[in-house]
Design an enzyme around this catalytic site. Structure first.
Site, PDB file in Angstrom:
ATOM      1  N   ARG A  19       0.840  -1.215   0.000  1.00  0.00           N
ATOM      2  CA  ARG A  19       0.000   0.000   0.000  1.00  0.00           C
ATOM      3  C   ARG A  19       0.874   1.264   0.000  1.00  0.00           C
ATOM      4  O   ARG A  19       1.000   1.939  -0.996  1.00  0.00           O
ATOM      5  CB  ARG A  19      -0.947  -0.042   1.209  1.00  0.00           C
ATOM      6  CG  ARG A  19      -2.079   0.970   1.156  1.00  0.00           C
ATOM      7  CD  ARG A  19      -1.688   2.388   1.448  1.00  0.00           C
ATOM      8  NE  ARG A  19      -1.068   2.561   2.767  1.00  0.00           N
ATOM      9  CZ  ARG A  19      -0.527   3.694   3.179  1.00  0.00           C
ATOM     10  NH1 ARG A  19      -0.473   4.759   2.388  1.00  0.00           N
ATOM     11  NH2 ARG A  19       0.044   3.787   4.380  1.00  0.00           N
ATOM     12  N   ASP A  20       1.526   1.536   1.110  1.00  0.00           N
ATOM     13  CA  ASP A  20       2.313   2.778   1.198  1.00  0.00           C
ATOM     14  C   ASP A  20       3.437   2.747   0.166  1.00  0.00           C
ATOM     15  O   ASP A  20       3.759   3.748  -0.466  1.00  0.00           O
ATOM     16  CB  ASP A  20       2.883   2.924   2.615  1.00  0.00           C
ATOM     17  CG  ASP A  20       3.154   4.372   2.996  1.00  0.00           C
ATOM     18  OD1 ASP A  20       3.199   5.210   2.097  1.00  0.00           O
ATOM     19  OD2 ASP A  20       3.326   4.659   4.197  1.00  0.00           O
ATOM     20  N   HIS A 213       9.042   7.016   7.826  1.00  0.00           N
ATOM     21  CA  HIS A 213       9.627   7.138   6.480  1.00  0.00           C
ATOM     22  C   HIS A 213      11.096   7.506   6.688  1.00  0.00           C
ATOM     23  O   HIS A 213      11.470   8.050   7.735  1.00  0.00           O
ATOM     24  CB  HIS A 213       8.865   8.187   5.664  1.00  0.00           C
ATOM     25  CG  HIS A 213       7.539   7.668   5.191  1.00  0.00           C
ATOM     26  ND1 HIS A 213       7.337   7.202   3.910  1.00  0.00           N
ATOM     27  CD2 HIS A 213       6.370   7.497   5.845  1.00  0.00           C
ATOM     28  CE1 HIS A 213       6.088   6.777   3.793  1.00  0.00           C
ATOM     29  NE2 HIS A 213       5.472   6.942   4.953  1.00  0.00           N
ATOM     30  N   CYS A 244       4.699   9.374   0.013  1.00  0.00           N
ATOM     31  CA  CYS A 244       3.290   9.771   0.001  1.00  0.00           C
ATOM     32  C   CYS A 244       3.051  10.743  -1.155  1.00  0.00           C
ATOM     33  O   CYS A 244       3.802  11.696  -1.329  1.00  0.00           O
ATOM     34  CB  CYS A 244       2.934  10.454   1.325  1.00  0.00           C
ATOM     35  SG  CYS A 244       1.237  11.039   1.369  1.00  0.00           S
ATOM     36  N   ASN A 253       9.027   4.218   3.195  1.00  0.00           N
ATOM     37  CA  ASN A 253       9.118   3.794   4.592  1.00  0.00           C
ATOM     38  C   ASN A 253      10.494   3.181   4.795  1.00  0.00           C
ATOM     39  O   ASN A 253      11.155   2.772   3.843  1.00  0.00           O
ATOM     40  CB  ASN A 253       8.086   2.705   4.880  1.00  0.00           C
ATOM     41  CG  ASN A 253       6.678   3.191   4.664  1.00  0.00           C
ATOM     42  OD1 ASN A 253       6.177   3.152   3.549  1.00  0.00           O
ATOM     43  ND2 ASN A 253       6.060   3.665   5.713  1.00  0.00           N
TER      44      ASN A 253
HETATM   45  P1  HMG Z   1     -13.119  14.643  -2.150  1.00  0.00           P
HETATM   46  O1  HMG Z   1     -12.840  15.044  -3.575  1.00  0.00           O
HETATM   47  O2  HMG Z   1     -13.292  15.719  -1.130  1.00  0.00           O
HETATM   48  O3  HMG Z   1     -14.314  13.579  -2.047  1.00  0.00           O
HETATM   49  O4  HMG Z   1     -11.913  13.712  -1.694  1.00  0.00           O
HETATM   50  P2  HMG Z   1     -15.836  13.627  -2.385  1.00  0.00           P
HETATM   51  O5  HMG Z   1     -16.542  12.907  -1.309  1.00  0.00           O
HETATM   52  O6  HMG Z   1     -16.268  15.045  -2.719  1.00  0.00           O
HETATM   53  O7  HMG Z   1     -15.929  12.752  -3.726  1.00  0.00           O
HETATM   54  C1  HMG Z   1     -15.326  13.160  -4.937  1.00  0.00           C
HETATM   55  C2  HMG Z   1     -15.228  11.969  -5.877  1.00  0.00           C
HETATM   56  O8  HMG Z   1     -14.392  10.960  -5.298  1.00  0.00           O
HETATM   57  C3  HMG Z   1     -16.576  11.291  -6.156  1.00  0.00           C
HETATM   58  O9  HMG Z   1     -16.484  10.767  -7.468  1.00  0.00           O
HETATM   59  C4  HMG Z   1     -16.583  10.141  -5.201  1.00  0.00           C
HETATM   60  O10 HMG Z   1     -17.378   9.063  -5.635  1.00  0.00           O
HETATM   61  C5  HMG Z   1     -15.121   9.740  -5.202  1.00  0.00           C
HETATM   62  P3  HMG Z   1     -17.110  11.541  -8.743  1.00  0.00           P
HETATM   63  O11 HMG Z   1     -18.568  11.742  -8.390  1.00  0.00           O
HETATM   64  O12 HMG Z   1     -16.354  12.856  -8.827  1.00  0.00           O
HETATM   65  O13 HMG Z   1     -16.840  10.636  -9.889  1.00  0.00           O
HETATM   66  N1  HMG Z   1     -14.740   9.062  -3.947  1.00  0.00           N
HETATM   67  C6  HMG Z   1     -14.248   7.813  -3.867  1.00  0.00           C
HETATM   68  N2  HMG Z   1     -13.981   6.894  -4.811  1.00  0.00           N
HETATM   69  C7  HMG Z   1     -13.520   5.702  -4.373  1.00  0.00           C
HETATM   70  N3  HMG Z   1     -13.297   5.407  -3.077  1.00  0.00           N
HETATM   71  C8  HMG Z   1     -13.552   6.305  -2.119  1.00  0.00           C
HETATM   72  C9  HMG Z   1     -14.057   7.559  -2.494  1.00  0.00           C
HETATM   73  N4  HMG Z   1     -14.423   8.655  -1.811  1.00  0.00           N
HETATM   74  C10 HMG Z   1     -14.851   9.561  -2.699  1.00  0.00           C
HETATM   75  N5  HMG Z   1     -13.332   6.007  -0.841  1.00  0.00           N
HETATM   76  C11 HMG Z   1     -11.127  11.867  -0.394  1.00  0.00           C
HETATM   77  C12 HMG Z   1     -11.884  13.181  -0.385  1.00  0.00           C
HETATM   78  C13 HMG Z   1     -10.847  11.511   1.057  1.00  0.00           C
HETATM   79  C14 HMG Z   1     -11.964  10.802  -1.047  1.00  0.00           C
HETATM   80  C15 HMG Z   1      -9.803  12.071  -1.194  1.00  0.00           C
HETATM   81  O14 HMG Z   1      -9.145  13.179  -0.668  1.00  0.00           O
HETATM   82  C16 HMG Z   1      -8.897  10.876  -1.132  1.00  0.00           C
HETATM   83  O15 HMG Z   1      -9.209   9.824  -1.680  1.00  0.00           O
HETATM   84  N6  HMG Z   1      -7.724  11.032  -0.501  1.00  0.00           N
HETATM   85  C17 HMG Z   1      -6.800   9.916  -0.306  1.00  0.00           C
HETATM   86  C18 HMG Z   1      -5.411  10.418  -0.280  1.00  0.00           C
HETATM   87  C19 HMG Z   1      -4.479   9.253  -0.054  1.00  0.00           C
HETATM   88  O16 HMG Z   1      -4.809   8.110  -0.313  1.00  0.00           O
HETATM   89  N7  HMG Z   1      -3.257   9.565   0.421  1.00  0.00           N
HETATM   90  C20 HMG Z   1      -2.271   8.545   0.674  1.00  0.00           C
HETATM   91  C21 HMG Z   1      -2.607   7.649   1.818  1.00  0.00           C
HETATM   92  S1  HMG Z   1      -2.276   8.377   3.398  1.00  0.00           S
HETATM   93  C22 HMG Z   1      -0.595   8.086   3.640  1.00  0.00           C
HETATM   94  O17 HMG Z   1       0.073   7.595   2.784  1.00  0.00           O
HETATM   95  C23 HMG Z   1      -0.034   8.421   4.989  1.00  0.00           C
HETATM   96  C24 HMG Z   1       0.273   7.179   5.852  1.00  0.00           C
HETATM   97  O18 HMG Z   1       1.146   6.302   5.181  1.00  0.00           O
HETATM   98  C25 HMG Z   1       0.901   7.632   7.169  1.00  0.00           C
HETATM   99  C26 HMG Z   1       2.090   8.585   6.919  1.00  0.00           C
HETATM  100  O19 HMG Z   1       3.130   8.116   6.410  1.00  0.00           O
HETATM  101  O20 HMG Z   1       1.897   9.769   7.174  1.00  0.00           O
HETATM  102  C27 HMG Z   1      -1.018   6.403   6.184  1.00  0.00           C
HETATM  103 MG    MG Z   2       3.282   6.439   5.185  1.00  0.00          MG
END
Ligand code: HMG
Ligand code: MG
Length: 308
Positions: A19-20, A213, A244, A253
């Site tokens: 995933r990450d 990381h 990220c 990581n």
């Molecule tokens: P948004 O644009 O505010 O969402 O994004 P929305 O609710 O307004 O929806 C917009 C569109 O997204 C819609 O589609 C929804 O259906 C779709 P449209 O009508 O435009 O075709 N949608 C989705 N589709 C599939 N699955 C879903 C989903 N939700 C909405 N779950 C949202 C808000 C949270 C969805 C967006 O910002 C997002 O997906 N962000 C994810 C970012 C991400 O994955 N970042 C990396 C992971 S975190 C990380 O790596 C950190 C970590 O490792 C720890 C560290 O190291 O810090 C964990």
């Molecule tokens: Mg991470």
């Protein structure tokens, strides 16, 4: 001579490479390659593998195949296959994919929260409330992840109080485990101890995880520092994959092979076969067409070639 702190006798290593590690790859990786990677990691003995992320495919295209991946992997009984979920839509997909654990992910930084999940910290907690309730009702494990616990690419310094505040809110949502994440790898050893000391006053230390990381090369030192204060869950990524998409310049990581080598040397039990992880790291690195970012992994692989 001052007393040497005792370290945990065993630790849980959560493999987050699928995933990450992979989420930031520009080229879409075929499902069968992701499946083979996860199957190899399962065979190597990890108790917990972060296998999927049910986020918007517009935000993170690489994770769009998560349902297919979850469907095709060979699961081993007792292994926890986790999936990230930012909202109810993500939870529904994770339930359909039979994830064992869902990860709600927030941040200790307002600016990062906006960039990563498009809402404030307070809004994210409200969004997670229903997710957490339904996840619990479905008997899933619930993990919370807190990005930027040691620094933010947009805001800079993050106070330990800000991390403790989000820990309290995630505890209130019913999280079984909480990750203290160094998203951009800026933390250093004493700071790590200060933050874990602070947050472990309100949430049990054996349910806190270190997610480091390695951007500034501090991750192994930070893990050692966290071991000294009793942290016994660590996240790492095979071959040091990752970064990220919402933290520019952040590297992967800490490499799993390096962490396992450290644990072996310290006599800390992990239950994981280092050679099999090295082989998995070489497999995915060959697919990506670059050398693994794991010092121990590459050294062991080279020794193996020299001996054969
Ligand atoms: P948004 O644009 O505010 O969402 O994004 P929305 O609710 O307004 O929806 C917009 C569109 O997204 C819609 O589609 C929804 O259906 C779709 P449209 O009508 O435009 O075709 N949608 C989705 N589709 C599939 N699955 C879903 C989903 N939700 C909405 N779950 C949202 C808000 C949270 C969805 C967006 O910002 C997002 O997906 N962000 C994810 C970012 C991400 O994955 N970042 C990396 C992971 S975190 C990380 O790596 C950190 C970590 O490792 C720890 C560290 O190291 O810090 C964990
Ligand atoms: Mg991470």
């Amino acid at each position: 001579m001052s007393k040497v702190p005792s370290l945990p006798a065993q630790v849980k290593i959560v493999e987050v490479g699928p995933r990450d590690g992979l989420q930031n790859e520009k080229e879409i990786i075929p499902v069968e390659v992701k499946v083979e990677l996860i199957n190899r990691l399962t065979a190597a003995g990890f108790p917990n593998i972060e296998a999927a992320s049910f986020v918007s495919p517009k935000w993170v295209p690489q994770m769009a195949t998560s349902s297919a991946v979850m469907q095709q992997i060979q699961r081993k009984s007792g292994v926890i296959y986790s999936a990230l979920v930012p909202n109810m839509q993500g939870l529904e997909a994770a339930l359909a994919a039979q994830a064992d654990e869902v990860v709600i992910f927030g941040a200790a930084s307002e600016a990062f929260s906006q960039k990563n999940i498009n809402c404030s910290i307070a809004e994210s907690i409200e969004r997670f409330r229903e997710v957490a309730k339904l996840a619990k009702a479905a008997h899933l494990r619930l993990r919370g992840s807190i990005s930027c616990s040691f620094g933010c690419p947009y805001q800079g310094e993050i106070k330990p109080d800000a991390v403790a505040d989000v820990v309290a809110r995630m505890q209130d949502l019913g999280c079984d485990e909480i990750d203290i994440a160094d998203t951009i790898g800026v933390g250093t050893a004493r700071q790590v101890q200060t933050v874990f000391d602070k947050v472990s006053r309100q949430f049990p230390i054996d349910q806190l995880a270190g997610h480091f990381h390695d951007t500034y090369g501090q991750a192994l030192a930070n893990i050692y520092a966290a071991l000294e204060v009793g942290v016994s869950i660590y996240h790492s990524s095979v071959a040091g994959l990752g970064g990220c998409p919402y933290a520019k310049g952040a590297t992967g990581n800490v490499a799993t092979e390096d962490v396992l080598y450290l644990m072996q040397g310290l006599g800390i039990h992990t239950g994981i076969d280092l050679q099999m992880v090295v082989d998995a790291g070489q497999f995915i690195s060959q697919h990506l067409g670059r050398k693994a970012v794991s010092r121990a992994g590459n050294a062991i692989a080279a020794r193996h070639v020299a001996q054969s």
